[in-house]
Design an enzyme around this catalytic site. Structure first.
Site, PDB file in Angstrom:
ATOM      1  N   GLY A  46       0.840  -1.190   0.000  1.00  8.94           N
ATOM      2  CA  GLY A  46       0.000   0.000   0.000  1.00  8.94           C
ATOM      3  C   GLY A  46       0.877   1.242   0.000  1.00  8.94           C
ATOM      4  O   GLY A  46       2.041   1.191   0.410  1.00  8.94           O
ATOM      5  N   GLN A  51       2.942   9.948   1.575  1.00  2.00           N
ATOM      6  CA  GLN A  51       4.227   9.242   1.622  1.00  2.00           C
ATOM      7  C   GLN A  51       5.162   9.644   0.484  1.00  2.00           C
ATOM      8  O   GLN A  51       6.370   9.461   0.574  1.00  2.00           O
ATOM      9  CB  GLN A  51       4.009   7.717   1.579  1.00  2.00           C
ATOM     10  CG  GLN A  51       3.367   7.185   2.851  1.00  2.00           C
ATOM     11  CD  GLN A  51       3.230   5.676   2.790  1.00  2.00           C
ATOM     12  OE1 GLN A  51       2.306   5.158   2.193  1.00  2.00           O
ATOM     13  NE2 GLN A  51       4.166   4.968   3.400  1.00  2.00           N
ATOM     14  N   CYS A  97       5.589  -0.243   7.406  1.00  2.00           N
ATOM     15  CA  CYS A  97       5.267   0.949   6.621  1.00  2.00           C
ATOM     16  C   CYS A  97       6.486   1.336   5.795  1.00  2.00           C
ATOM     17  O   CYS A  97       7.600   1.352   6.326  1.00  2.00           O
ATOM     18  CB  CYS A  97       4.874   2.092   7.561  1.00  2.00           C
ATOM     19  SG  CYS A  97       4.414   3.598   6.688  1.00  2.00           S
ATOM     20  N   LEU A  98       6.282   1.641   4.526  1.00  2.00           N
ATOM     21  CA  LEU A  98       7.400   2.037   3.655  1.00  2.00           C
ATOM     22  C   LEU A  98       8.067   3.314   4.160  1.00  2.00           C
ATOM     23  O   LEU A  98       9.221   3.576   3.830  1.00  2.00           O
ATOM     24  CB  LEU A  98       6.912   2.232   2.217  1.00  2.00           C
ATOM     25  CG  LEU A  98       6.456   0.951   1.497  1.00  2.00           C
ATOM     26  CD1 LEU A  98       5.822   1.294   0.152  1.00  2.00           C
ATOM     27  CD2 LEU A  98       7.606  -0.025   1.319  1.00  2.00           C
ATOM     28  N   HIS A 139      -4.748   1.178   7.299  1.00  2.00           N
ATOM     29  CA  HIS A 139      -3.402   1.761   7.437  1.00  2.00           C
ATOM     30  C   HIS A 139      -3.229   2.939   6.461  1.00  2.00           C
ATOM     31  O   HIS A 139      -2.749   4.011   6.847  1.00  2.00           O
ATOM     32  CB  HIS A 139      -2.368   0.657   7.163  1.00  2.00           C
ATOM     33  CG  HIS A 139      -0.937   1.092   7.175  1.00  2.00           C
ATOM     34  ND1 HIS A 139      -0.018   0.634   8.090  1.00  2.00           N
ATOM     35  CD2 HIS A 139      -0.259   1.953   6.367  1.00  2.00           C
ATOM     36  CE1 HIS A 139       1.163   1.202   7.844  1.00  2.00           C
ATOM     37  NE2 HIS A 139       1.044   2.003   6.797  1.00  2.00           N
ATOM     38  N   GLU A 140      -3.658   2.745   5.211  1.00  2.00           N
ATOM     39  CA  GLU A 140      -3.466   3.793   4.192  1.00  2.00           C
ATOM     40  C   GLU A 140      -4.389   4.984   4.444  1.00  2.00           C
ATOM     41  O   GLU A 140      -3.996   6.139   4.273  1.00  2.00           O
ATOM     42  CB  GLU A 140      -3.709   3.226   2.784  1.00  2.00           C
ATOM     43  CG  GLU A 140      -2.793   2.088   2.380  1.00  2.00           C
ATOM     44  CD  GLU A 140      -1.322   2.337   2.647  1.00  2.00           C
ATOM     45  OE1 GLU A 140      -0.863   3.503   2.549  1.00  2.00           O
ATOM     46  OE2 GLU A 140      -0.616   1.364   2.969  1.00  2.00           O
ATOM     47  N   HIS A 143      -2.916   7.312   6.831  1.00  2.00           N
ATOM     48  CA  HIS A 143      -1.874   8.195   6.288  1.00  2.00           C
ATOM     49  C   HIS A 143      -2.476   9.521   5.809  1.00  2.00           C
ATOM     50  O   HIS A 143      -1.817  10.564   5.864  1.00  2.00           O
ATOM     51  CB  HIS A 143      -1.164   7.535   5.095  1.00  2.00           C
ATOM     52  CG  HIS A 143      -0.011   6.657   5.468  1.00  2.00           C
ATOM     53  ND1 HIS A 143       1.087   7.115   6.163  1.00  2.00           N
ATOM     54  CD2 HIS A 143       0.240   5.343   5.216  1.00  2.00           C
ATOM     55  CE1 HIS A 143       1.941   6.117   6.333  1.00  2.00           C
ATOM     56  NE2 HIS A 143       1.451   5.031   5.769  1.00  2.00           N
TER      57      HIS A 143
HETATM   58 NI    NI Z   1       2.410   3.197   5.736  1.00  2.00          NI
END
Ligand code: NI
Length: 174
Positions: A46, A51, A97-98, A139-140, A143
């Site tokens: 995701g 991000q 998380c990236l 989660h997304e 963000h």
């Molecule tokens: Ni994330």
């Protein structure tokens, strides 16, 4: 398509509220394509606008192919997402998380949800998600409001560091 730079959690943009998207033109399609390419290149499941420094309410998601899960292996692009239903059932599961590379945590999430959103062309859609896809969507969606998965973790044993050499096949970054 182009791979965009992914910003880390210490970037202030990761803590800001993203704005509702009103322009559904070709630029948005390009953004969505770039986000999918960036997510795939980073082996993530995701990726949300903030991000990559885009403060707009868009996220992409794709969970690995699994023959038991019809929602797996297909890309999702959700714009201006809003949850219309969240299950009472909550489950603790692993999350990464990236923007927080190398860290895995245990987070409680609803196991099922319904979400309304727009497509890149502005079409209204309604989707149902369960289990892992529901986790990724939550989660997304967080963000877009500047919330990170680590914000939910209050016990230090529920957050740990992994090195790339570790065999972390159950951990996914979002
Ligand atoms: Ni994330």
């Amino acid at each position: 398509m182009a791979i965009r730079e992914i910003f880390f959690a210490d970037d202030p943009r990761l803590r800001q509220q993203a704005k509702k998207i009103k322009d559904f033109g070709p630029k948005l399609k390009k953004l969505a394509d770039d986000m999918l390419e960036t997510m795939h290149a980073a082996s993530g499941v995701g990726l949300a606008g903030p991000q990559i420094g885009v403060m707009q309410r868009i996220f992409v998601a794709e969970i690995p192919e699994d023959e038991d899960d019809p929602d797996s292996g297909k890309p999702f692009v959700l714009i201006n997402p809003e949850f219309t239903k969240l299950s009472d059932d909550i489950e603790e599961g692993q999350e990464g998380c990236l923007s927080i590379p190398g860290w895995i945590g245990l987070v409680n999430r609803h196991t099922a949800l319904e979400v309304k959103a727009r497509t890149v062309t502005g079409k209204r859609i309604k989707l149902k998600a369960t289990d892992f896809l529901a986790r990724v969507f939550q989660h997304e969606r967080d963000h877009l409001d500047g919330i990170l998965f680590i914000d939910y973790i209050t016990e230090k044993e529920k957050l740990w560091q992994v090195t790339p050499e570790d065999d972390e096949e159950d951990a996914f970054e979002e």
